[in-house]
Design a protein around this motif. Structure first.
Motif, PDB file in Angstrom:
ATOM      1  N   ARG A  62       8.221 -24.088   4.932  1.00  0.00           N
ATOM      2  CA  ARG A  62       8.761 -24.917   3.869  1.00  0.00           C
ATOM      3  C   ARG A  62       7.818 -24.926   2.664  1.00  0.00           C
ATOM      4  O   ARG A  62       7.619 -25.929   2.007  1.00  0.00           O
ATOM      5  CB  ARG A  62       9.008 -26.337   4.373  1.00  0.00           C
ATOM      6  CG  ARG A  62       9.937 -26.397   5.556  1.00  0.00           C
ATOM      7  CD  ARG A  62      10.244 -27.818   5.986  1.00  0.00           C
ATOM      8  NE  ARG A  62      11.047 -28.516   5.015  1.00  0.00           N
ATOM      9  CZ  ARG A  62      10.667 -29.624   4.380  1.00  0.00           C
ATOM     10  NH1 ARG A  62       9.498 -30.144   4.592  1.00  0.00           N
ATOM     11  NH2 ARG A  62      11.474 -30.213   3.514  1.00  0.00           N
ATOM     12  N   GLU A 108      17.911 -27.388   5.250  1.00  0.00           N
ATOM     13  CA  GLU A 108      16.587 -27.862   5.661  1.00  0.00           C
ATOM     14  C   GLU A 108      16.400 -29.364   5.461  1.00  0.00           C
ATOM     15  O   GLU A 108      15.472 -29.960   6.008  1.00  0.00           O
ATOM     16  CB  GLU A 108      15.500 -27.105   4.891  1.00  0.00           C
ATOM     17  CG  GLU A 108      15.538 -27.336   3.388  1.00  0.00           C
ATOM     18  CD  GLU A 108      14.482 -26.533   2.653  1.00  0.00           C
ATOM     19  OE1 GLU A 108      13.617 -25.961   3.340  1.00  0.00           O
ATOM     20  OE2 GLU A 108      14.513 -26.490   1.414  1.00  0.00           O
ATOM     21  N   THR A 133      11.246 -35.326   6.803  1.00  0.00           N
ATOM     22  CA  THR A 133      10.384 -34.374   7.516  1.00  0.00           C
ATOM     23  C   THR A 133      10.873 -32.938   7.381  1.00  0.00           C
ATOM     24  O   THR A 133      10.081 -32.002   7.407  1.00  0.00           O
ATOM     25  CB  THR A 133      10.309 -34.732   9.013  1.00  0.00           C
ATOM     26  OG1 THR A 133      11.632 -34.710   9.556  1.00  0.00           O
ATOM     27  CG2 THR A 133       9.724 -36.128   9.205  1.00  0.00           C
ATOM     28  N   ILE A 136      13.672 -27.328  10.703  1.00  0.00           N
ATOM     29  CA  ILE A 136      13.200 -25.940  10.705  1.00  0.00           C
ATOM     30  C   ILE A 136      14.065 -25.024  11.565  1.00  0.00           C
ATOM     31  O   ILE A 136      14.005 -23.802  11.423  1.00  0.00           O
ATOM     32  CB  ILE A 136      11.723 -25.854  11.179  1.00  0.00           C
ATOM     33  CG1 ILE A 136      11.559 -26.427  12.587  1.00  0.00           C
ATOM     34  CG2 ILE A 136      10.811 -26.560  10.195  1.00  0.00           C
ATOM     35  CD1 ILE A 136      10.175 -26.196  13.181  1.00  0.00           C
ATOM     36  N   THR A 149      13.041 -30.647  14.006  1.00  0.00           N
ATOM     37  CA  THR A 149      12.457 -31.041  12.722  1.00  0.00           C
ATOM     38  C   THR A 149      11.039 -30.491  12.572  1.00  0.00           C
ATOM     39  O   THR A 149      10.453 -29.963  13.532  1.00  0.00           O
ATOM     40  CB  THR A 149      12.416 -32.577  12.598  1.00  0.00           C
ATOM     41  OG1 THR A 149      11.484 -33.097  13.568  1.00  0.00           O
ATOM     42  CG2 THR A 149      13.795 -33.180  12.851  1.00  0.00           C
ATOM     43  N   SER A 150      10.498 -30.642  11.362  1.00  0.00           N
ATOM     44  CA  SER A 150       9.135 -30.169  11.106  1.00  0.00           C
ATOM     45  C   SER A 150       8.109 -30.919  11.942  1.00  0.00           C
ATOM     46  O   SER A 150       7.032 -30.394  12.241  1.00  0.00           O
ATOM     47  CB  SER A 150       8.792 -30.335   9.616  1.00  0.00           C
ATOM     48  OG  SER A 150       9.600 -29.499   8.842  1.00  0.00           O
TER      49      SER A 150
END
Length: 842
Positions: A62, A108, A133, A136, A149-150
């Motif tokens: 990201r 995203e 957050t 991904i 999620t991240s």
């Protein structure tokens, strides 16, 4: 003549298991080079979605947001373009297909859209946490999705109605997994989604309750693929070993080394299941089928391919062809396997002999007579497994031939198979492009297929299939009507009444013609409203029979009066209440009551229902309702009712004054107005009296008589006299009140003074009677002499003074009364005394 079914068969190394590659469509030049695209395929012969692979390298990072516009193309398996749209909502993380053939696209920021095949979409979000957050990666399945999620947490969404995401158990990851997959809820005993995460050497299994380490040592894995029935897992290690285990990791099924394949170039692209008993491993130009025991069959393609796992095989798309690879069904194998001696193969051979007019036909049928019914069933089933109509007909004819030799045979399966194959052949046509197999059709149901046809706007075919299968056409007609409204939107200005009439009449006519009596016009009207055709929506609603379906949309359309009229006409009180309360909350108070007032007699039931509800639940509303309707008497009565419940003096007085005001505004209610005025003054006087006595006495809310009595028994004679004067209490009532009050406090001197103060307006007999009743007979004697002469004798007797009673009779010369007293006297001594008085009167 079509090629023989066995021409596409290939045997595994064991020689007893066969697989076939059936070419479904030839698509040269219709599809782009698939290696340049990210591809998502829909099961059950569904379409594929393609997006340029330009963002693939940024999928897990990201660092910079994707700023280029992405385009997604959707093609049918026959290579026909179904949809093309642009995406400008941030970088796409994942896209995939729902069970009902809608495309789900997730970005995203956790925003996802659900597109139908006409390009219409609904947009939802995974929530603020996911937006903060970032997402991904994700896995999309038929009835939901799981997002990573991240922060390496897992979010699950069930269904496609925008449900709130659920956070699964903490997977405990320190870095993104090497590979991961999910087993959908309907394939789990727990009925919850199960996530499989490949980390280091092991796999973690995560659901909504716990995270379990499977304690493996062969990882990490590059591919994880669950079987269609959820019972097995195919795992591919970084070293190229294909390992198949049960989904609970308790049983090893097979192992296979993919590195030893000479034709394979580059790394493995896909690992998919071919039904539940074989695997497909793909490279750039090679598709390798791996059997349960490690046997292989290679299939070569001239370009990159994409495989979609199906219930009974695997569908392979390339730029040239669309193939179906599957294990040869048992019934087909039984009939067509070279050298087969099964009853079904002999029956088929007998039918062919019969067509050639060979006597061998009768001999063959006789040889399988005990198994003839089974042979007929196998030929019918084998017909369903064939793609070419030529072989379908031949197999059904063989079954029909064999059926003629059976005394008792139920033809239902034969008829149903004939119907099914007509439907399947129709939807397999390249212009429709739904290559369903019999197994898939049987599993997904005919109504599911009809829904897929309507989503492609193929309403005529869907209607014909519905009619052919004796299914209700309602769903097709509803979708057709919505599509017609959408199509006419462009040609309509939105205010063209004649255009609305034309569309409405066309829809109603079609419904009546095709028997769509059960179709909800309200749902179609809602679609018209959503696209800005309010007039058309109103006209459609006029044809809706159920008020409960009409009213909510009319309220949404702000057709308030019409909604209320429809609710009243329905006779459903709950529906009327629903409309009234909805309007009361939404409209300004004046507008709400004006709507009811302007409704006239037609809305009179709504007025009455509102009054009943407000009286029980919302008296503030009732007060406003009466006031707006200029109903003074009802407003006054409402104030009086409320005053009876009030305890706080000032509030009670104000409420009574308000009732007085309402009554005074009606010339026919002067008496009631006077009563309210007097009552208000009395309450004010009582409140003043209570305050002057510092709460020692409590007169507030008592009657006037009780208040005067309370003043007298508490020594406030002047206050009592003032109340008598202010409220014009008649002398007779006041004397009675004071008599009882002074007796109550045993103030006999005061009572005597009061009796002598002036001539009693009630006489003195009430004094005697009340004192006797309260047990003060001796004190009552003094008042007997002031009573009327004829009553004194009885009053003396009631006081127990028989001698005085006898004397009174003698003084009056009333011998008759004396004789009566003689009979009533309580003892002989008194009787003798009365006898003496009586004898003296002779």
């Amino acid at each position: 003549m079509a090629t023989h079914p066995t021409a596409s068969w290939q045997a595994m190394q064991d020689g007893s298991t066969f697989y076939r590659r059936q070419q479904l469509y030839s698509v040269p030049g219709k599809l782009p080079e698939l290696s340049d695209y990210i591809v998502a395929g829909c099961q059950y012969g569904g379409p594929i979605a393609l997006m340029r692979d330009s963002t693939k390298l940024l999928a897990l990072g990201r660092v910079t947001p994707a700023v280029t516009k992405a385009q997604i193309q959707v093609f049918s398996p026959a290579g026909e373009g179904l949809l093309l749209f642009s995406w400008d909502q941030g970088k796409i993380i994942k896209f995939g297909w729902s069970l009902d053939e809608r495309l789900v696209v997730l970005n995203e920021e956790g925003v996802y859209r659900v597109y139908d095949l006409q390009g219409e979409y609904q947009q939802f979000s995974l929530g603020t946490d996911a937006a903060d957050t970032g997402v991904i990666d994700a896995r999309i399945y038929g009835n939901g999705l799981v997002a990573l999620t991240s922060s390496l947490t897992l979010l699950e969404v069930k269904g496609w109605e925008g449900a709130r995401p659920l956070t699964l158990a903490n997977p405990g990851l320190s870095e993104p997994p090497h590979a991961w997959s999910i087993i959908p809820p309907d394939l789990n005993i727990s009925r919850h989604v199960e996530v499989l995460l490949s980390t280091e050497t092991t796999i973690f299994t995560v659901d909504n309750l716990e995270n379990v380490d499977q304690r493996l040592s062969r990882g990490p894995f590059t591919h994880i693929s669950p079987s269609p029935n959820g019972k097995f897992l195919a795992l591919l290690t970084f070293t190229g070993t294909l390992w198949v285990v049960s989904s609970d990791f308790q049983r090893n099924i097979t192992e296979f080394e993919t590195t030893g394949i000479p034709e394979a170039e580059g790394s493995v692209q896909q690992l998919e299941w071919c039904g539940n008993d074989a695997l497909i491993v793909t490279w750039t130009n090679l598709v390798l089928l791996v059997g349960p025991s490690g046997e292989t069959i290679p299939y070569h393609y001239g370009s990159s391919s994409f495989a979609v796992t199906e219930l009974d095989g695997v569908r392979v798309m390339s730029t040239d062809v669309c193939d179906l690879i599957q294990k040869v069904p048992a019934s087909t194998l039984s009939v067509f396997r070279p050298g087969s001696t099964s009853a079904s193969a002999i029956l088929y051979d007998a039918w062919e002999s019969f067509n050639r007019k060979s006597p061998k036909a009768d001999e063959n049928v006789r040889s399988i007579r005990p198994d003839l019914a089974k042979a007929v069933d196998e030929c019918i089933d084998a017909a369903g497994r064939e793609w070419e109509p030529y072989w379908q007909r031949r197999l059904l004819n063989a079954a029909k031939f064999g059926r003629g030799f059976l005394d008792f045979y139920n033809p239902t399966d034969f008829v149903n198979m004939g119907q099914t194959l007509k439907v399947l052949n129709a939807v397999r046509f390249y212009e429709v492009g739904i290559p369903l197999t019999y197994t898939q059709y049987d599993y997904a149901s005919p109504s599911h297929l009809i829904g897929r046809l309507t989503s492609r706007n193929m309403h005529l075919l869907a209607l014909r299939i519905s009619s052919f299968l004796s299914l209700k056409p309602d769903a097709v007609l509803k979708h057709w009507a919505c599509a017609k409204i959408m199509k006419s939107r462009a040609a309509s200005s939105g205010a063209d009444a004649s255009g609305d009439d034309e569309v409405c009449s066309a829809i109603v006519e079609k419904f009546e013609q095709l028997g769509g009596a059960d179709v909800s016009y309200a749902e179609i009207a809602k679609k018209a409203w959503e696209v800005g055709r309010g007039g058309l929506a109103t006209k459609l609603l006029d044809h809706e029979n159920k008020g409960s379906d009409q009213v909510p949309l009319l309220l949404e359309m702000k057709e308030d009066k019409l909604a209320l009229v429809k609710a009243v006409d329905s006779g459903d009180t709950d529906l009327v209440y629903y409309v009234l309360l909805h309007l009361y909350k939404r409209l300004p108070l004046g507008s709400f009551f004006k709507l009811l007032e302007d409704g006239g007699p037609r809305l009179a039931p709504a007025n009455r229902l509102l009054e009943v509800y407000a009286r029980e639940q919302n008296r503030e509303m009732l007060r406003d309702f009466y006031y707006s309707d200029d109903r003074r008497v009802e407003s006054a009565i409402l104030c009086m009712e409320e005053a009876t419940w009030m305890k706080e003096p000032n509030a009670k007085i104000s409420s009574i004054k308000a009732a007085h005001k309402f009554f005074s505004e009606d010339k026919d209610r002067s008496f009631e107005a006077k009563m309210m005025d007097d009552y208000g003054r009395l309450l004010s006087a009582q409140h003043q009296l209570d305050m002057e006595n510092d709460g020692r006495i409590s007169s507030f809310g008592l009657s006037l008589n009780e208040t005067i009595r309370l003043c007298l028994v508490n020594g406030m004679a002047r206050k009592a006299d003032k109340l008598k004067s202010d409220f014009k209490v008649p002398d007779k009532r006041f004397w009675y009140i004071k008599l009882k009050a002074l007796t109550e406090i045993r103030d006999f001197e005061g009572l005597d003074a009061f009796a002598k103060s002036k001539r009693s307006p009630i006489g003195y007999e009430p004094f005697v009677r009340h004192l006797i009743e309260k047990g003060y007979a001796k004190d009552a004697i003094a008042y007997v002499a002031r009573c009327d002469s004829p009553k004194r004798a009885d009053l003396y007797a009631d006081c127990g003074e028989w001698r005085l009673a006898g004397k009174e009779c003698k003084d009056r010369g009333d011998k008759t009364k004396l004789e009566e007293l003689r009979k009533r006297c309580p003892n002989s001594m008194l009787a003798r005394e009365l006898d003496q008085i009586l004898s003296s009167m002779k």
